[in-house]
Design an enzyme around this catalytic site. Structure first.
Site, short mmCIF file in Angstrom:
data_model
loop_
_atom_site.label_atom_id
_atom_site.label_comp_id
_atom_site.label_asym_id
_atom_site.label_seq_id
_atom_site.Cartn_x
_atom_site.Cartn_y
_atom_site.Cartn_z
N GLY A 1 4.05 2.19 7.43
CA GLY A 1 2.67 2.35 8.12
C GLY A 1 2.51 4.15 8.13
N GLY B 1 0.94 5.24 5.53
CA GLY B 1 -0.28 5.36 4.89
C GLY B 1 -1.19 4.51 5.78
N THR C 1 0.78 -1.25 -0.15
CA THR C 1 -0.04 0.08 -0.10
C THR C 1 0.83 1.24 0.07
OG1 THR C 1 -1.86 -1.09 0.88
CG2 THR C 1 -1.73 1.32 1.36
N GLU D 1 -0.18 -4.66 6.34
CA GLU D 1 0.92 -5.08 5.51
C GLU D 1 1.88 -6.11 6.27
OE1 GLU D 1 1.50 -0.61 3.57
OE2 GLU D 1 2.37 -0.98 5.38
#
Length: 242
Positions: A101, A103, A30, A109
């Site tokens: 992290g 995002g 991501t 993840e």
């Protein structure tokens, strides 16, 4: 000069070109760099260069992008072992410890990337640093229940000495204050970002201490997980391995 966006694209495309072959199960990261890996996977499936691929997304927005490109998706419930996972990072130190992290997708993840035989990290050269902490706050996903107590407990950990914990507000997908409501992750949790002015002295110890703290779901320190880092810079693309 090559733009930062072009550097991200170079690493994302190279990761798919070099590490993904037909028949694989692939973890999709991501963020703004992982976006290009997902884009490239969709291109190669559409052209027929790749086939028989199934993928596990690490966030709702990656899931939506992959679906729009026709990438077949499953979850870890169906496939607990993946061949490769590809994702970006917010900072990488010389020992290949990562901060992830920014995002807001750190829990998903980490779950997906731990399930992969290989974890390929894709970054531009600005993400490389001589120590974690000052360059990017460390995100920690916590339960909403008694979150202020958990934040105080985090700040009291000796391995987190010197940190300034900041509860993420507004959107969970960045660590900027862009709203007056507490940010909520895809999992219904909160995120506290730990700001440091000096390098973290012992990253693995801090990672273990955070993980063992009741109220903490997980954190954005990814230690001992990296297979290779693809780094794009003005002088080209290089691959480094631990």
């Amino acid at each position: 000069m090559t733009s930062q966006e072009e550097l991200k694209k170079q690493t994302g495309y190279k990761a798919i070109d070099d590490y993904v072959s037909s028949g694989m199960k692939v973890g999709l990261g991501t963020g703004s760099t992982a976006y290009y890996a997902v884009e490239r996977l969709g291109q190669k499936l559409k052209s027929g260069e790749l086939s028989d691929i199934i993928a596990v997304p690490t966030s709702i927005r990656t899931k939506e992008q992959a679906e729009s490109l026709g990438i077949p998706l499953v979850t870890l419930n169906e496939h607990s072992k993946l061949d490769v996972a590809i994702d970006g990072a917010d900072n990488i130190d010389p020992d290949f410890n990562l901060v992830k992290g920014g995002g807001g997708a750190l829990l998903r993840e980490k779950m997906v990337e731990l399930a992969a035989e290989k974890f390929i990290v894709i970054v531009d050269e600005s993400k490389m640093c001589n120590g974690l902490g000052p360059g990017f706050p460390i995100p920690v996903e916590i339960t909403p229940f008694c979150h202020e107590h958990t934040i105080r407990s985090i700040a009291a950990l000796p391995s987190c000495a010197g940190c300034k914990p900041v509860l993420r507000m507004g959107s969970s997908s960045n660590n900027k204050i862009d709203g007056d409501q507490i940010a909520v992750t895809d999992n219904g949790n909160y995120i506290v970002d730990l700001h440091f002015t000096q390098n973290i002295e012992d990253v693995p110890t801090m990672a273990a201490d955070l993980k063992s703290l009741c109220g903490v779901v997980d954190h954005g320190l990814f230690c001992g997980m990296t297979t290779a880092v693809i780094i794009a810079g003005v002088d080209g693309v290089v691959v480094k391995c631990p």
